[in-house]
Motif scaffolding. Structure first.
Motif, short mmCIF file in Angstrom:
data_model
loop_
_atom_site.label_atom_id
_atom_site.label_comp_id
_atom_site.label_asym_id
_atom_site.label_seq_id
_atom_site.Cartn_x
_atom_site.Cartn_y
_atom_site.Cartn_z
N GLY A 34 29.73 23.86 10.82
CA GLY A 34 29.33 22.47 11.01
C GLY A 34 28.77 22.19 12.39
N VAL A 35 28.31 20.96 12.56
CA VAL A 35 27.79 20.46 13.84
C VAL A 35 28.57 19.21 14.17
N ILE A 49 32.69 15.59 23.71
CA ILE A 49 32.80 14.76 22.50
C ILE A 49 33.11 15.65 21.30
N ALA A 50 32.42 16.79 21.21
CA ALA A 50 32.61 17.68 20.07
C ALA A 50 34.02 18.24 20.01
N SER A 51 34.63 18.48 21.16
CA SER A 51 35.96 19.09 21.21
C SER A 51 37.08 18.07 21.11
N HIS A 92 29.71 25.76 20.77
CA HIS A 92 30.61 24.60 20.78
C HIS A 92 30.27 23.61 19.67
N GLN A 93 29.48 24.05 18.72
CA GLN A 93 29.06 23.22 17.58
C GLN A 93 28.27 21.98 18.04
N VAL A 94 27.47 22.18 19.06
CA VAL A 94 26.59 21.13 19.57
C VAL A 94 25.14 21.54 19.29
N ALA A 95 24.42 20.66 18.63
CA ALA A 95 23.00 20.93 18.33
C ALA A 95 22.15 20.38 19.47
#
Length: 705
Positions: free
Chosen positions: A528-529, A672-674, A496-499
């Motif tokens: 990306g992140v 938040i990422a989505s 989900h592009q979450v670090a």
């Protein structure tokens, strides 16, 4: 009743010189500390001196630096040198460093007023002889000799066995019988003497209230008789000792001033000067440092003018000790060096060795301190004084520790422990073990340090030594903190592009830098992140508001280095410009607060503990959490729960367990990422000027860890 003259009453009679002739008895005025009375007075004053040093040592502010704490507590170590006063039939020692000044004052005043001393041996025949004399007196119906025999019996019991409480009780029973005889015959002078003896036994038993009551009754009996007030001095000194034991420095000072006033009115300049030195010690115990130093310096000058070398040596020892206690090492060293010079001229080995100890204590880091401590240890060994040898070896270990010779310091500390064990000095064993723990901390051997500190704690607990207990407990905390090894900061990026960044209260700067580099590379990649989750694990063991574990005094600079690295890490996170969610658990303290405050959304486990005051530059906290909350969290001290921090608005959500906390933080970050339209994508908390200022100050080393 025994016809005794007014002058006889003033003598505070020791009963060895009473003789009956033709149905009448004549009493020679005697001093309260002569004959069998000197056993009680000497032991009571020695215990009072030890209590005074305990009181002085506990006056300083609480130290988190173990080396400074050991230095402060070591003031009480000199009490181990008091055993010399019990030797040689309890005669007052002249011309030795660190004597009991009250005993010297009493001895000088006794000579000044012309009071005679008992000539017969109070210990003659031992316990059997005293018991036989008691039986004969009772058979003859001679109350005076009965009282004499009871006091002799109590003195012999104390002199022959000081380690058993039952001995004290047996001595007290004998004295209570003697007191009953005196009261039945209305003999107020003997009553006062016996009451003073009883007071000193209570001091040895640690019963300060009973000791004060008995001593004040003795003083009242004396004053009812009238006459020369000089004879009240030994009883007033008993009150001083009992007051120190009760930790009542005000009462000790009042009685000391009264003794000084009486001595000033006497014809003995030496007694007056020594009494002034005693008053200086009482001022110090009352935390009146300036008055203490002025009084003892005046006493030294007066004794020098009187050409009283023995008294000057005693007062110089007191001056060095007082200067050391109030944190004036230069004055302490000057007095100790002058004392050493006088002792070397005198040539008394024990005095020279003790003067050497004062010099090394005042200047532990000096070039010649270790050599001088070795010389002192050799002299004490030659004299067969194991306690003195242990003191010298402690000074040697301290000097070597100050000079960074850790292996030598450890060996000296172990030798000191062996010497104190041979001398059966439990407090000395505790200090030697504490010193060993401190050296182990310097060697970064936390496990061995904690083991030695716990041995020290057991020794101090057995001895009832409160100052030592506080020192050993500090060393245990330091050992546990030092055992917390820095962990590695780690990162993983999900689909989900979450670090997800795993970081603890103590991470190595290198691993934090690697994670920053990886985040920047991921930020610039095609996928990306879009958000960061900080999985913040607080400390598991004991911790302080500074946050990072620190070993004792100067063991390592790593806490400050780690704090500065946390500021650099915050600045690096800021450059990413990504929304951050933090999940925290454990004990949050120190620079961990920066990671918490830099997040846009903060979730804490209900088991989390936040250590106050909050850590960080105070000028930035108002903008980060609100001025009212910032003031409260800066002024409050101690741990608070996550629910309290939720009420203050420092955290936004609480979860029941660690797993639920991590899961909740991950869900918020993925949401938040989505959702690119969320405001936090454009105005992240990490980009605020307050966080920039916070991180910059910490990274420059502007906050101490």
């Amino acid at each position: 009743a025994l016809p005794i003259s007014q002058a006889s009453y003033l003598g505070m009679l020791s009963f060895d010189d009473f003789e009956g002739s033709g149905g009448a008895s004549v009493a020679t005025p005697l001093w309260v500390a002569s004959g069998s009375g000197k056993v009680f007075q000497t032991l009571g004053q020695c215990r009072g001196e030890a209590s005074r040093r305990d009181l002085v040592s506990g006056l300083g502010s609480e130290q988190e630096d173990a080396e400074e704490s050991l230095k402060q507590a070591a003031i009480t170590l000199w009490s181990l040198a008091l055993d010399g006063h019990r030797a040689d039939n309890f005669e007052v020692k002249e011309g030795t460093a660190l004597p009991v000044l009250t005993l010297l004052t009493s001895s000088r005043l006794e000579k000044a007023v012309g009071a005679s001393s008992s000539s017969s041996g109070w210990a003659q025949g031992g316990e059997a002889g005293a018991s036989e004399a008691l039986a004969q007196a009772r058979a003859a119906g001679d109350t005076q000799k009965e009282t004499e025999a009871l006091c002799r019996l109590a003195a012999v019991l104390l002199a022959t066995s000081l380690s058993s409480p039952s001995t004290f009780r047996s001595a007290l029973d004998s004295l209570q019988q003697a007191l009953a005889v005196c009261r039945n015959t209305s003999d107020r002078a003997r009553e006062a003497l016996v009451l003073n003896m009883i007071a000193n036994v209570y001091i040895l038993l640690g019963q300060a209230r009973d000791a004060l009551r008995s001593a004040k009754e003795a003083l009242a009996a004396l004053r009812a008789l009238g006459g020369n007030k000089a004879y009240e001095v030994p009883v007033l000194q008993t009150i001083v000792s009992a007051s120190y034991l009760r930790r009542d420095a005000d009462e000790a000072l009042r009685a000391s001033v009264e003794v000084a006033t009486i001595c000033k009115e006497s014809k003995s300049a030496s007694a007056a000067a020594l009494a002034q030195a005693c008053t200086a010690q009482a001022h110090l115990a009352n935390d009146e440092q300036a008055q203490a130093q002025r009084a003892v310096e005046a006493a030294v000058a007066a004794l020098r003018d009187a050409k009283d070398v023995d008294g000057e040596i005693a007062a110089l020892g007191a001056l060095s000790e007082i200067a050391f206690a109030i944190g004036k090492p230069v004055s302490a060293l000057k007095a100790a060096q002058e004392l050493l010079e006088k002792e070397q001229k005198r040539g008394i080995k024990a005095g020279v060795a003790r003067a050497m100890l004062l010099v090394t204590a005042a200047d532990a880091a000096g070039k010649g301190s270790a050599d001088m401590a070795k010389q002192a240890a050799a002299q004490f060994k030659e004299l067969g004084d194991k306690a003195g040898e242990g003191l010298a070896l402690v000074s040697l270990a301290t000097a070597q520790l100050s000079q960074g010779k850790l292996d030598d310091a450890l060996a000296a500390a172990k030798d000191a422990l062996a010497a104190f064990q041979a001398a059966s000095r439990t407090v000395g064993e505790g200090f030697a073990s504490s010193l060993e723990a401190l050296v182990r901390l310097r060697q970064e051997d936390a496990s061995a340090a904690e083991k030695s500190a716990r041995v020290a704690l057991f020794s101090f607990q057995d001895a009832g030594h409160r100052v030592g207990q506080a020192l050993s407990e500090l060393l245990i905390r330091k050992s546990q903190l030092a055992a917390q090894k820095p962990s590695e900061c780690k990162m993983v990026i999900d689909e989900h592009q979450v670090a997800h960044v795993e970081i603890s209260g103590v991470c190595t700067p290198e691993s934090m830098q690697k994670v920053l580099n990886a985040l920047h590379q991921a930020r610039c990649s095609a996928d990306g992140v879009r958000a960061v989750v900080l999985l913040l694990e607080g400390s598991k063991g004991p911790t302080a508001p500074a946050g990072y574990p620190a070993a004792a005094g100067g063991v390592s600079a790593s806490p400050q280095t780690q704090a500065m690295a946390s500021g650099t890490f915050l600045l690096g996170l800021r450059t990413l410009g990504l929304p951050m969610v933090v999940a925290c658990w454990g004990k949050i303290a120190g620079p961990a607060y920066g990671l918490l405050l830099a997040a846009d959304y903060r979730i804490a486990a209900t088991s989390s503990t936040f250590i106050l005051p909050i850590w960080g530059p105070p000028e930035t906290l108002g903008d980060l959490i609100g001025h009212t909350t910032a003031v409260q969290l800066c002024y409050n001290q101690g741990p608070v729960s996550s629910l309290t921090m939720l009420e203050h608005g420092v955290v936004h959500q609480c979860q029941k367990g660690v797993d639920d906390t991590k899961r909740a933080a991950t869900e918020v970050a993925r949401r938040i990422a989505s959702t690119s339209s969320l405001a936090c994508h454009k105005t992240t908390a990490s980009l605020s000027p307050a966080i920039e200022k916070y991180a910059s100050i910490v990274a420059r080393g502007g906050m101490r860890a």
